[in-house]
Design a protein around this motif. Sequence first.
Motif, PDB file in Angstrom:
ATOM      1  N   LYS A   4      -9.746 -11.564  -2.593  1.00 32.80           N
ATOM      2  CA  LYS A   4     -10.536 -10.502  -1.957  1.00 32.80           C
ATOM      3  C   LYS A   4     -10.011 -10.215  -0.558  1.00 32.80           C
ATOM      4  O   LYS A   4      -9.879  -9.052  -0.144  1.00 32.80           O
ATOM      5  N   LEU A   5      -9.697 -11.275   0.177  1.00 33.57           N
ATOM      6  CA  LEU A   5      -9.129 -11.111   1.515  1.00 33.57           C
ATOM      7  C   LEU A   5      -7.779 -10.402   1.439  1.00 33.57           C
ATOM      8  O   LEU A   5      -7.510  -9.457   2.197  1.00 33.57           O
ATOM      9  N   CYS A   6      -6.925 -10.857   0.530  1.00 33.30           N
ATOM     10  CA  CYS A   6      -5.597 -10.238   0.370  1.00 33.30           C
ATOM     11  C   CYS A   6      -5.707  -8.753   0.061  1.00 33.30           C
ATOM     12  O   CYS A   6      -5.069  -7.915   0.720  1.00 33.30           O
ATOM     13  N   ASN A   7      -6.508  -8.418  -0.937  1.00 35.70           N
ATOM     14  CA  ASN A   7      -6.591  -7.025  -1.372  1.00 35.70           C
ATOM     15  C   ASN A   7      -7.152  -6.117  -0.297  1.00 35.70           C
ATOM     16  O   ASN A   7      -6.712  -4.970  -0.161  1.00 35.70           O
ATOM     17  N   LYS A   8      -8.104  -6.620   0.482  1.00 30.16           N
ATOM     18  CA  LYS A   8      -8.654  -5.809   1.572  1.00 30.16           C
ATOM     19  C   LYS A   8      -7.603  -5.555   2.649  1.00 30.16           C
ATOM     20  O   LYS A   8      -7.412  -4.421   3.104  1.00 30.16           O
ATOM     21  N   HIS A  18       0.083   4.990   6.312  1.00 29.93           N
ATOM     22  CA  HIS A  18       0.079   6.390   5.898  1.00 29.93           C
ATOM     23  C   HIS A  18      -0.621   7.317   6.887  1.00 29.93           C
ATOM     24  O   HIS A  18      -0.593   8.540   6.707  1.00 29.93           O
ATOM     25  N   VAL A  19      -1.223   6.741   7.913  1.00 29.58           N
ATOM     26  CA  VAL A  19      -1.689   7.590   9.016  1.00 29.58           C
ATOM     27  C   VAL A  19      -0.484   8.288   9.655  1.00 29.58           C
ATOM     28  O   VAL A  19      -0.541   9.462  10.041  1.00 29.58           O
ATOM     29  N   TYR A  20       0.625   7.560   9.757  1.00 30.14           N
ATOM     30  CA  TYR A  20       1.854   8.079  10.366  1.00 30.14           C
ATOM     31  C   TYR A  20       2.878   8.476   9.316  1.00 30.14           C
ATOM     32  O   TYR A  20       3.638   9.416   9.506  1.00 30.14           O
ATOM     33  N   ASN A  21       2.922   7.710   8.207  1.00 31.57           N
ATOM     34  CA  ASN A  21       3.887   7.949   7.126  1.00 31.57           C
ATOM     35  C   ASN A  21       5.307   8.046   7.671  1.00 31.57           C
ATOM     36  O   ASN A  21       6.061   8.952   7.335  1.00 31.57           O
ATOM     37  N   ASN A  22       5.647   7.084   8.518  1.00 33.12           N
ATOM     38  CA  ASN A  22       6.933   7.086   9.213  1.00 33.12           C
ATOM     39  C   ASN A  22       7.537   5.691   9.105  1.00 33.12           C
ATOM     40  O   ASN A  22       6.952   4.715   9.583  1.00 33.12           O
ATOM     41  N   ILE A  23       8.714   5.619   8.497  1.00 30.50           N
ATOM     42  CA  ILE A  23       9.378   4.337   8.282  1.00 30.50           C
ATOM     43  C   ILE A  23       9.582   3.578   9.590  1.00 30.50           C
ATOM     44  O   ILE A  23       9.513   2.348   9.622  1.00 30.50           O
ATOM     45  N   ASP A  24       9.818   4.297  10.657  1.00 33.23           N
ATOM     46  CA  ASP A  24      10.113   3.650  11.938  1.00 33.23           C
ATOM     47  C   ASP A  24       8.883   3.445  12.815  1.00 33.23           C
ATOM     48  O   ASP A  24       9.013   3.031  13.972  1.00 33.23           O
ATOM     49  N   GLN A  25       7.697   3.711  12.279  1.00 34.44           N
ATOM     50  CA  GLN A  25       6.477   3.466  13.041  1.00 34.44           C
ATOM     51  C   GLN A  25       6.310   1.968  13.297  1.00 34.44           C
ATOM     52  O   GLN A  25       6.303   1.180  12.345  1.00 34.44           O
ATOM     53  N   PRO A  26       6.192   1.540  14.548  1.00 30.57           N
ATOM     54  CA  PRO A  26       6.025   0.100  14.821  1.00 30.57           C
ATOM     55  C   PRO A  26       4.717  -0.424  14.231  1.00 30.57           C
ATOM     56  O   PRO A  26       3.704   0.278  14.217  1.00 30.57           O
ATOM     57  N   ILE A  27       4.760  -1.642  13.762  1.00 31.51           N
ATOM     58  CA  ILE A  27       3.563  -2.277  13.223  1.00 31.51           C
ATOM     59  C   ILE A  27       2.583  -2.563  14.356  1.00 31.51           C
ATOM     60  O   ILE A  27       2.986  -2.936  15.455  1.00 31.51           O
ATOM     61  N   ASN A  28       1.310  -2.368  14.078  1.00 35.93           N
ATOM     62  CA  ASN A  28       0.255  -2.704  15.034  1.00 35.93           C
ATOM     63  C   ASN A  28      -0.706  -3.649  14.320  1.00 35.93           C
ATOM     64  O   ASN A  28      -1.773  -3.248  13.860  1.00 35.93           O
ATOM     65  N   ASN A  29      -0.272  -4.890  14.223  1.00 40.63           N
ATOM     66  CA  ASN A  29      -1.027  -5.880  13.455  1.00 40.63           C
ATOM     67  C   ASN A  29      -2.321  -6.238  14.185  1.00 40.63           C
ATOM     68  O   ASN A  29      -2.280  -6.706  15.322  1.00 40.63           O
ATOM     69  N   PRO A  30      -3.483  -5.995  13.569  1.00 42.43           N
ATOM     70  CA  PRO A  30      -4.753  -6.230  14.266  1.00 42.43           C
ATOM     71  C   PRO A  30      -5.201  -7.683  14.293  1.00 42.43           C
ATOM     72  O   PRO A  30      -6.231  -7.991  14.907  1.00 42.43           O
ATOM     73  N   TYR A  31      -4.451  -8.572  13.649  1.00 40.99           N
ATOM     74  CA  TYR A  31      -4.903  -9.957  13.519  1.00 40.99           C
ATOM     75  C   TYR A  31      -4.120 -10.890  14.441  1.00 40.99           C
ATOM     76  O   TYR A  31      -2.969 -10.629  14.785  1.00 40.99           O
ATOM     77  N   ARG A  32      -4.761 -11.955  14.816  1.00 40.47           N
ATOM     78  CA  ARG A  32      -4.180 -12.928  15.745  1.00 40.47           C
ATOM     79  C   ARG A  32      -2.993 -13.641  15.089  1.00 40.47           C
ATOM     80  O   ARG A  32      -3.047 -14.046  13.932  1.00 40.47           O
ATOM     81  N   ILE A  33      -1.931 -13.779  15.857  1.00 39.56           N
ATOM     82  CA  ILE A  33      -0.740 -14.485  15.388  1.00 39.56           C
ATOM     83  C   ILE A  33      -1.123 -15.906  14.980  1.00 39.56           C
ATOM     84  O   ILE A  33      -1.986 -16.530  15.594  1.00 39.56           O
ATOM     85  N   SER A  34      -0.457 -16.398  13.964  1.00 41.03           N
ATOM     86  CA  SER A  34      -0.640 -17.745  13.400  1.00 41.03           C
ATOM     87  C   SER A  34      -1.790 -17.818  12.409  1.00 41.03           C
ATOM     88  O   SER A  34      -2.036 -18.868  11.819  1.00 41.03           O
ATOM     89  N   THR A  35      -2.492 -16.684  12.189  1.00 42.70           N
ATOM     90  CA  THR A  35      -3.545 -16.682  11.170  1.00 42.70           C
ATOM     91  C   THR A  35      -2.978 -16.189   9.840  1.00 42.70           C
ATOM     92  O   THR A  35      -1.971 -15.470   9.799  1.00 42.70           O
ATOM     93  N   LEU A  36      -3.647 -16.559   8.772  1.00 43.82           N
ATOM     94  CA  LEU A  36      -3.250 -16.067   7.452  1.00 43.82           C
ATOM     95  C   LEU A  36      -3.371 -14.550   7.406  1.00 43.82           C
ATOM     96  O   LEU A  36      -2.518 -13.862   6.831  1.00 43.82           O
ATOM     97  N   GLU A  37      -4.414 -14.014   8.023  1.00 50.73           N
ATOM     98  CA  GLU A  37      -4.626 -12.562   8.019  1.00 50.73           C
ATOM     99  C   GLU A  37      -3.442 -11.828   8.648  1.00 50.73           C
ATOM    100  O   GLU A  37      -3.008 -10.780   8.156  1.00 50.73           O
ATOM    101  N   HIS A  38      -2.933 -12.383   9.727  1.00 47.07           N
ATOM    102  CA  HIS A  38      -1.775 -11.779  10.396  1.00 47.07           C
ATOM    103  C   HIS A  38      -0.579 -11.722   9.449  1.00 47.07           C
ATOM    104  O   HIS A  38       0.116 -10.701   9.351  1.00 47.07           O
TER     105      HIS A  38
END
Length: 200
Positions: A4-8, A18-38
Amino acid sequence: MISKLCNKIFQDAINDYHVYNNIDQPINNPYRISTLEHLLYMKCWIDTVQWHMEDVIRNPEIDPVEALQWKRRIDASNQERTDVVEYIDSYFLEEYKDIQAKPDAKINSESPAWVVDRLSILALKIYHMTEETLRSDASEEHKANCGVKLNILLNQRTDLSTSLDELITDIENGTKYMKVYKQMKMYNDPSLNPVLYNPK
């Protein structure tokens, strides 16, 4: 449930891309580094970018020089994808390091992270097949055929999610144990690819 966590998170990453739909759009990861969510978000973002790079390189009119540049980007992306899968397995290994496997415990045919990898790709297939069912410029026959395929993909996600959750439960219970092998990809390694270490 881990699925459930993965699919969400996968759905969120795909939607964010797909907000940007741009291959070169930098990632904006909302999760804290070192977490599984990240790691999960990063994994699906890489997959999503690579999905669109694969679309570009399949253009029959693409210039061969440009195609080679995209191929090298895809190779680099594949290596990055594999690295993240191994990070996810490292997370699970650490998480369950104190679990004592039962004497009759069995090994699974693939590690949890490689099941996660398949779920991420499946999320992309579902997203893009859904788009095909909604195309205003497509025939009703095309949309109907894609609707049939979409239902199969959705069933596959349900089954794969169940398999992942059962695998994690089995590891937690000690009835299965993790054994992880590094992928050891050879094509990017100058010491292993004969074209790189023995150029002519």
